[in-house]
Design an enzyme around this catalytic site. Sequence first.
Site, PDB file in Angstrom:
ATOM      1  CG  ASP A   1      -6.091   6.145   9.620  1.00 51.48           C
ATOM      2  OD1 ASP A   1      -5.937   7.082   8.816  1.00 51.48           O
ATOM      3  OD2 ASP A   1      -5.183   5.760  10.382  1.00 51.48           O
TER       4      ASP A   1
ATOM      5  CG  ASP B   1      -2.144   4.500   7.932  1.00 45.11           C
ATOM      6  OD1 ASP B   1      -2.309   5.363   7.043  1.00 45.11           O
ATOM      7  OD2 ASP B   1      -2.158   4.758   9.140  1.00 45.11           O
ATOM      8  CD  GLU B   2      -6.193   8.108   5.277  1.00 41.25           C
ATOM      9  OE1 GLU B   2      -7.048   8.862   4.881  1.00 41.25           O
ATOM     10  OE2 GLU B   2      -4.989   8.431   5.423  1.00 41.25           O
TER      11      GLU B   2
END
Length: 406
Positions: free
Chosen positions: A9, A104-105
């Site tokens: 993340d 973003d993960e």
Amino acid sequence: MARTIMHIDLDAFFVSVEQVLNPELKGKPVVVGGRPDKRGVVASASYEARAFGLHAGMPLVTARRLCPRAIFIEGSFSKYREASHRFMTILADFSPYLESMGLDEAYLDVTGFESIHGSIYQMAVAIKQRIKDEAGLPSSIGIAGCKIVAKIAADLSKPDGLMEIAVGEERSFLAPLPIAKLPGIGKKTGTVLNSLGIRVIGELANVPASVLKSHFGTFGEILHRHANGIDDRKVELPGAAKSISRETTFGQDTRDHSLLKATLGYLGERVGAELRQEGSQARCVTLKLRYADFTTITRRHTLTRATDAHQTITSIGLKLLARALSQEKQLVRLIGIGVSNFTEPGRQLDMLDTSDQRLEQLNKAIDRIRKKYGFTAIQTGRILPLKDIFPESDDGYTLHTPSLSR
Ligand code: DCP
Ligand code: CA
């Protein structure tokens, strides 16, 4: 089988992208979301801003009051999309088993990758380094034997963190953490749990699954597993499992109804078992038949309600089969059954009636026994005729041709 899962993340994602584009913002309290005089909320706050109590979702006016010297940026989504693309491309270099969870993960299944990198920990160090070098972005990584623990480990290690939870340590790692650290526990669930005297994950883990189920339905059972560090969810590749099917070709073309029905019943059970294993439910059932002259037909039926019960899948398959056989008199060469049109279970929980619930209980028990003693440990009457025809193994019947998946 033991797996190794990484959760990666990016830290303060929107802010970090802005800092790459404008290095003067580095090390400062920065907020992306809009001007502080505007209505609206914080989308992302730098860790320097978080020290003042700022966090995502907070009204911008409050953020300014708490941290008057914070730098407020409007932000632009196209930049973040571009950065996300760079990030995912780097991850894909490390393992093809990549499931992105938004911008973003992502989860990576890195089972068996230690030999390439020395260790999984070193692999994670290398991933973090490349994200830093090539995208300029800080990231945090959790490593564990399942998704939920990897995700919580990444979260706990932030910012710029790396945390590995050894197999067997899941429960003791989770136990002291506040229940809010478990994904899915929001204000409402948290309040109910608090009223039951439950504040940390270890206390939640000790509540019997049946009690949690009585409060939260299927989600309660998931909570129970997660609190105990148990999570069977696989890393899903994009486009994976849009359908699940099983089919087999007979040793000899046949018109034997009891063999056709038994085989279809068996394949239907395999499909149902895999659906449950995947934690999915499906609405569409498809029968496939190939006749002696190689003509292949499919017949499908869409249910009003998604299911993971092989009983339902098979009974629809049998109806479709009876209809197809009445229309075509040829011998059958191949038979198959599949499901598609997936939904996540639990979505339609309140609509479950008691017969559905009983079926769900029954199938859970069946799955448990089969996990322990092998697939043929439980056989329904319908598939019993296969006993005389096909050899048995722990993994089920060895059909003339293997029943292919997907
Ligand atoms: N986001 C948003 N609104 C929210 C939460 C998030 O617009 N309420 C956006 C901005 C974040 C991005 O999604 O940068 C990623 O969300 P995260 O929850 O991962 O938060 P950050 O990456 O900002 O911080 P962290 O370091 O805690 O992951
Ligand atoms: Ca993030």
